[in-house]
Scaffold this active site. Structure first.
Site, short mmCIF file in Angstrom:
data_model
loop_
_atom_site.label_atom_id
_atom_site.label_comp_id
_atom_site.label_asym_id
_atom_site.label_seq_id
_atom_site.Cartn_x
_atom_site.Cartn_y
_atom_site.Cartn_z
N LYS A 187 10.71 4.32 -3.10
CA LYS A 187 9.43 3.82 -3.63
C LYS A 187 8.61 3.27 -2.47
O LYS A 187 8.90 2.21 -1.92
CB LYS A 187 9.63 2.71 -4.67
N GLU A 394 4.67 -17.19 7.23
CA GLU A 394 4.33 -15.88 7.77
C GLU A 394 2.91 -15.51 7.34
O GLU A 394 2.57 -15.60 6.16
CB GLU A 394 5.31 -14.84 7.25
P1 NAP Z 1 6.37 -6.85 -0.52
O1 NAP Z 1 5.26 -7.33 -1.33
O2 NAP Z 1 7.65 -7.59 -0.54
O3 NAP Z 1 6.59 -5.35 -0.96
C1 NAP Z 1 7.54 -4.51 -0.36
C2 NAP Z 1 7.91 -3.42 -1.34
O4 NAP Z 1 8.57 -4.01 -2.47
C3 NAP Z 1 6.72 -2.66 -1.90
O5 NAP Z 1 7.09 -1.32 -2.10
C4 NAP Z 1 6.50 -3.38 -3.21
O6 NAP Z 1 5.78 -2.63 -4.16
C5 NAP Z 1 7.90 -3.62 -3.66
N1 NAP Z 1 8.05 -4.69 -4.66
C6 NAP Z 1 7.21 -5.72 -4.93
N2 NAP Z 1 7.71 -6.49 -5.92
C7 NAP Z 1 8.88 -5.93 -6.30
C8 NAP Z 1 9.87 -6.26 -7.27
N3 NAP Z 1 9.77 -7.32 -8.06
N4 NAP Z 1 10.95 -5.46 -7.39
C9 NAP Z 1 11.10 -4.38 -6.59
N5 NAP Z 1 10.20 -4.02 -5.66
C10 NAP Z 1 9.10 -4.79 -5.49
O7 NAP Z 1 5.99 -6.76 1.00
P2 NAP Z 1 4.68 -6.13 1.63
O8 NAP Z 1 3.57 -7.06 1.37
O9 NAP Z 1 4.54 -4.72 1.21
O10 NAP Z 1 5.09 -6.11 3.19
C11 NAP Z 1 4.97 -7.21 4.02
C12 NAP Z 1 6.29 -7.94 4.19
O11 NAP Z 1 7.31 -7.09 4.65
C13 NAP Z 1 6.21 -9.04 5.21
O12 NAP Z 1 6.79 -10.21 4.72
C14 NAP Z 1 7.03 -8.52 6.38
O13 NAP Z 1 7.56 -9.48 7.21
C15 NAP Z 1 8.04 -7.70 5.71
N6 NAP Z 1 8.57 -6.67 6.62
C16 NAP Z 1 9.85 -6.82 7.09
C17 NAP Z 1 10.38 -5.90 7.98
C18 NAP Z 1 11.78 -6.05 8.51
O14 NAP Z 1 12.33 -5.07 8.97
N7 NAP Z 1 12.40 -7.21 8.46
C19 NAP Z 1 9.63 -4.79 8.35
C20 NAP Z 1 8.33 -4.66 7.83
C21 NAP Z 1 7.83 -5.61 6.96
P3 NAP Z 1 4.16 -2.78 -4.23
O15 NAP Z 1 3.63 -2.16 -3.02
O16 NAP Z 1 3.78 -2.05 -5.42
O17 NAP Z 1 3.87 -4.25 -4.31
#
Ligand code: NAP
Ligand code: MG
Length: 490
Positions: A187, A394
């Site tokens: 996804k 963050e």
């Molecule tokens: P996010 O809101 O956590 O979303 C990540 C993914 O999870 C998206 O595909 C999102 O779908 C999905 N998602 C959201 N709510 C969910 C739920 N309740 N159940 C299952 N899936 C769900 O993060 P983001 O805003 O896309 O990305 C930014 C974050 O990613 C930052 O905090 C960053 O630090 C972190 N990040 C970490 C790494 C690492 O390797 N540690 C690398 C890159 C990014 P939707 O798009 O539809 O909301």
């Protein structure tokens, strides 16, 4: 560029076929450099998720996947890498259009990085091994034992990825999962589903059997949550925010599903007084402003030895002030837009709050008068070390908060005073001080005189609330396999 999207299939990929969602619902995808809608993609329903998981389960259990030799999985992944490389210009343009990053980075990292990871992980398919063990059972008399371990694929993997590196994050999960013999339902983030859809097309062309790799486009709270809860998912591989990571971890804990979590960060950049100032300034700029700061390991907290504080921080502010914002397609652009209007509002709000709490904005922090979701690179000086929320939370945007320190013990303590522990960098030419910091920093990766350098052979992941598990390197085999012990009496 719009032709790129017009010409492509904007559908989910389930069981080897492209389809709309069962409800016919769609959602909009935007060009963040202009704010214009560029496509509508299917909004996957629970039924769609169920269909995708069942297809992946069926494929996992079928002879088309389970019994093929490891070298055949390797060949398929290498073929996918070749196809991606051959279509690299199109993928890079699609990513820049949909995500906003500079075209050069799309080429080098999204496409180049994905090809590199696919090839590296393809190699693991033929190198997964167990061990032989001599047990000490002494009975029944005269009986001997032959014991060994095998690593077997964990099963059906739900791969859920964010929008900051859409293609690369997807490949970081898909490539090792498939190399280990799992099947996958991916996804992508709702902001950036386009390259995942195109990748599914290439996987189909490469010859992956139907159901081995599926893509459902949908929202996190609906399709993502349904995927995580689905009883036929064996493992969830997630990259995203710590907030969502906790929700997924809790669900998987209850279900006893395998889970790996790559989450957020608030990575410190520590500049020592003996540093080469040019390298430290360049390094700190790259650490925070690369990809508009939308990097999990972004160096968002800067700690500089007090004697060099003004010099280093003003040097970074000068670079920030001179940065040219624009479309990722324009050759003169040095920084593109943030991914979405919603994210821009969040980042802008955090800058305002940083100033309200007493931070001094010395670069950026002003609105950008152009369409699209832009935020100027921003430097906030916190010279009297106030407890600003921006030091803790963050931002995931181009916002640096800078603080002076007086000695190594102090900087180590403040660097570690964070719920996160993903990355850190140290800028010094003195080996003993570098190694003291390397020893003491609580982070999954510590860089010295560099930052944000990742390699498929180097394990990556977080301490503390930055995640659970490791990706890349040898560690990847443990992430996507289970150990089976075999004991034979003879
Ligand atoms: P996010 O809101 O956590 O979303 C990540 C993914 O999870 C998206 O595909 C999102 O779908 C999905 N998602 C959201 N709510 C969910 C739920 N309740 N159940 C299952 N899936 C769900 O993060 P983001 O805003 O896309 O990305 C930014 C974050 O990613 C930052 O905090 C960053 O630090 C972190 N990040 C970490 C790494 C690492 O390797 N540690 C690398 C890159 C990014 P939707 O798009 O539809 O909301
Ligand atoms: Mg989201």
């Amino acid at each position: 560029m719009q032709e790129l999207v017009r010409g492509m299939r904007k559908q989910m990929f389930v069981d080897g076929q492209f389809s709309t969602s069962s409800t016919g619902e769609t959602f909009a995808v935007f060009n963040p450099a202009t704010g214009d809608e560029i496509a509508q993609v299917p909004d996957a329903s629970n039924d769609d998720v169920d269909r995708a998981v069942k297809s992946a389960r069926h494929a996992f259990e079928s002879d088309a996947w389970r019994t093929i030799v490891p070298a055949a999985r390797e060949r398929l992944l290498l073929k996918l890498a070749d196809l991606l490389e051959a279509n690299g210009d199109e993928f890079a343009a699609l990513e820049t259009l949909n995500q906003g990053k500079l075209l050069g980075f799309s080429k080098m990292l999204e496409v180049g990085g994905s090809v590199q990871w696919l090839r590296y992980m393809a190699g693991w398919a033929t190198k997964i091994e167990g061990s032989t063990i001599d047990p000490s059972f002494g009975f029944p008399p005269g009986v001997r034992y032959n014991a060994s371990t095998r690593r077997v694929p964990v099963g059906v993997v739900a791969a859920i990825v964010p929008w900051n590196f859409p293609l690369l994050m997807a490949v970081w999960k898909i490539a090792p999962a498939l190399a280990c013999g799992c099947t996958v339902v991916l996804k992508p983030a709702e902001e950036t589903p386009l390259t995942a859809i195109r990748l599914a097309e290439l996987a189909h062309e490469a010859g992956f059997p139907p159901g081995v790799f599926n893509v459902v486009t949908g929202r996190g709270e609906t399709a993502g949550a349904a995927l995580v809860k689905h009883p036929q998912i064996d493992k969830v591989a997630f990259t995203g925010s710590t907030e969502v990571g906790r929700i997924i971890g809790k669900q998987c804990g209850g279900d006893l599903k395998r889970v790996s979590l790559e989450l957020g960060g608030k990575s410190p950049v520590i500049v020592l007084d003996d540093c080469d100032p040019r390298k430290a300034i360049e390094g700190a700029v790259g650490a925070i402003f690369f990809n508009q700061g939308q990097v999990c390991t972004a160096g968002s907290r800067l700690y500089v030895a007090r004697s060099r504080f003004d010099e280093i921080v003003s040097g970074i502010a000068s670079v920030a002030n001179a940065t040219v914002l624009g479309s990722g397609f324009d050759a003169g652009t040095q920084m593109g837009p943030l991914v979405s209007a919603k994210h821009r509002e969040k980042v802008a709000g955090m800058i305002v709050q940083g100033a309200r709490e007493g931070g001094e904005i010395i670069a950026g922090g002003k609105d950008v008068e152009r369409p699209g979701f832009f935020v100027r690179p921003t430097v906030i000086s916190n010279s009297d070390k106030k407890p600003l929320s921006i030091v803790k939370e963050e931002v995931f945007g181009p916002v640096l908060v800078a603080m002076p320190y007086d000695d190594i013990d102090e900087v180590l303590a403040v660097a570690n005073n964070s719920e996160y522990g993903l990355g850190a960098s140290v800028w010094t030419n003195q080996l003993d001080r570098a190694l003291r910091l390397v020893d003491g920093i609580e982070a999954g990766t510590v860089w010295v005189n560099t930052h944000n350098m990742l390699d498929p052979a180097l394990p990556f992941g977080g301490f503390k609330s930055s995640g659970i598990g490791r990706e890349h390197g040898k560690a990847i085999v443990e992430t996507y396999t289970e150990t089976k012990s075999i004991c034979i009496a003879y």
